[in-house]
Design an enzyme around this catalytic site. Sequence first.
Site, short mmCIF file in Angstrom:
data_model
loop_
_atom_site.label_atom_id
_atom_site.label_comp_id
_atom_site.label_asym_id
_atom_site.label_seq_id
_atom_site.Cartn_x
_atom_site.Cartn_y
_atom_site.Cartn_z
N TYR A 132 -3.77 -12.31 8.88
CA TYR A 132 -3.95 -11.84 10.26
C TYR A 132 -4.53 -12.90 11.18
CZ TYR A 132 -2.93 -7.75 7.69
OH TYR A 132 -2.29 -6.87 6.86
N HIS A 163 -6.00 -7.48 -0.30
CA HIS A 163 -6.21 -6.06 -0.57
C HIS A 163 -5.46 -5.61 -1.82
CE1 HIS A 163 -6.72 -6.65 3.83
NE2 HIS A 163 -7.74 -5.85 3.66
N HIS A 215 0.82 -1.22 0.00
CA HIS A 215 0.00 0.00 0.00
C HIS A 215 0.85 1.27 0.00
CE1 HIS A 215 -3.51 -2.43 0.47
NE2 HIS A 215 -3.15 -2.88 1.64
N ASP A 223 -4.15 -13.17 3.54
CA ASP A 223 -5.45 -12.75 4.10
C ASP A 223 -6.61 -13.10 3.16
OD1 ASP A 223 -4.60 -9.16 3.78
OD2 ASP A 223 -4.28 -10.85 2.41
N ASP A 232 -2.27 -10.70 -2.27
CA ASP A 232 -2.86 -10.29 -0.99
C ASP A 232 -4.35 -9.99 -1.22
OD1 ASP A 232 -1.89 -8.92 1.85
OD2 ASP A 232 -3.64 -7.91 0.98
N1 LIG Z 1 -8.69 -1.76 10.50
C1 LIG Z 1 -9.07 -3.03 9.91
C2 LIG Z 1 -9.78 -2.75 8.59
C3 LIG Z 1 -8.81 -2.79 7.40
N2 LIG Z 1 -8.05 -1.55 7.23
C4 LIG Z 1 -6.69 -1.65 6.78
C5 LIG Z 1 -6.40 -2.86 5.97
C6 LIG Z 1 -4.90 -2.91 5.65
C7 LIG Z 1 -4.51 -4.17 4.92
C8 LIG Z 1 -3.00 -4.33 4.86
C9 LIG Z 1 -2.53 -5.48 3.96
O1 LIG Z 1 -3.04 -6.74 4.44
O2 LIG Z 1 -2.98 -5.32 2.63
C10 LIG Z 1 -1.00 -5.53 3.96
F1 LIG Z 1 -0.59 -6.53 3.17
F2 LIG Z 1 -0.50 -4.38 3.52
F3 LIG Z 1 -0.56 -5.75 5.19
ZN LIG Z 2 -4.01 -7.46 2.84
#
Ligand SMILES: NCCCNCCCCCC(O)(O)C(F)(F)F
Ligand SMILES: [Zn+2]
Length: 341
Positions: free
Chosen positions: A323, A197, A159, A284, A195
């Site tokens: 996670y 996201h 990100h 994830d 990933d």
């Molecule tokens: N607060 C929890 C709701 C989600 N909000 C942020 C999500 C970030 C994802 C990070 C990721 O998993 O894409 C990385 F690989 F960068 F770690």
């Molecule tokens: Zn992610």
Amino acid sequence: MRVIYSEDHKLRDARTELHAGQLVTPFEAPFRAEWILAAVKEAGFADVVAPDAHGLETARKVHDPAYLDFLATVWDRWVAAGFTGEAIANSFAVRRTSQRVPDNIVGAIGHYANAADTSITKGSYEAAIASMRCAITGADWLNAGNRFAFALCRPPGHHAGIDLFGGYCFINNSGVAAQRLLDRGARKVAVLDVDFHHGNGTQDLFYRRGDVFTASLHGDPMHAFPYFLGHADEEGEGEGAGANRNYPMLPGTPWDIWSSALADALTRIKAFGAEAIVVALGVDTFERDPISFFSLTSDDFTRMGAMISAAGLPVLACMEGGYGVPEIGLNVANVLKGLEA
Ligand SMILES: NCCCNCCCCCC(O)(O)C(F)(F)F
Ligand SMILES: [Zn+2]
């Protein structure tokens, strides 16, 4: 398979994450790397080395140097301003605003933030540097003629844009690794983001470049973070036209749908002429991930590694997300098993 890991990831140990209107214990916490390291060793990937002490030369080719300077100094500036909490952006350079960087640290952090979920703390920068070093060291393992490497990067990176941090990311590890491969002789490389996201930062880094193909399989940004990039009609610009491919997918997406997107991405990566693949490896996408909404099983991660391996190219996997559940270690180890199958 060489594994690159740094104890310095532990320097990234924020106490807070702004989530659902509350400051919670961050999802992206030190235990993640420890669970993953233990699991990959348990799976037989025991060739674990510390990263080489690379500087910022390669990172400066993909990130704005002023942004990197900001990362290096933000914590000290925050403390010097008299703040006692963790550094969290709360005012942003949004649509129709000036892009001048304020002298005020609250203004500056808001200029460089693309999300308020990522608190900056003492040690965050040093951990991000160590994470970047893992990725560069992994790229050099490929540059030395080896087939596979796994950079156990923490904090993650996909990100992080040219001049943006957020989503738990500061320096774009996989993007820096791609640049390193180019600097050491590759003419074209690909970054494949699996990933959950969207790799908005990686897309930003290479959107106007024709030497790096970026592909991302992810939760549809209409429904998932990072929300504001990752649609299928984003295909690159200028020299990068046609060198970006997004595969947004809906809640509940199972392996058979997800893997058809992977097959298409790999076909395009080969057609592009990539000489190596950097995989932004988040797990994830797992069915029980606490902040995501795909339905991959642990066995699917083995299949994922095998599909990527079948492309026949050198592969550097850089750890991204995944996670809260013990299976994150198993799922990463399964990808590595699939790669070497
Ligand atoms: N607060 C929890 C709701 C989600 N909000 C942020 C999500 C970030 C994802 C990070 C990721 O998993 O894409 C990385 F690989 F960068 F770690
Ligand atoms: Zn992610």
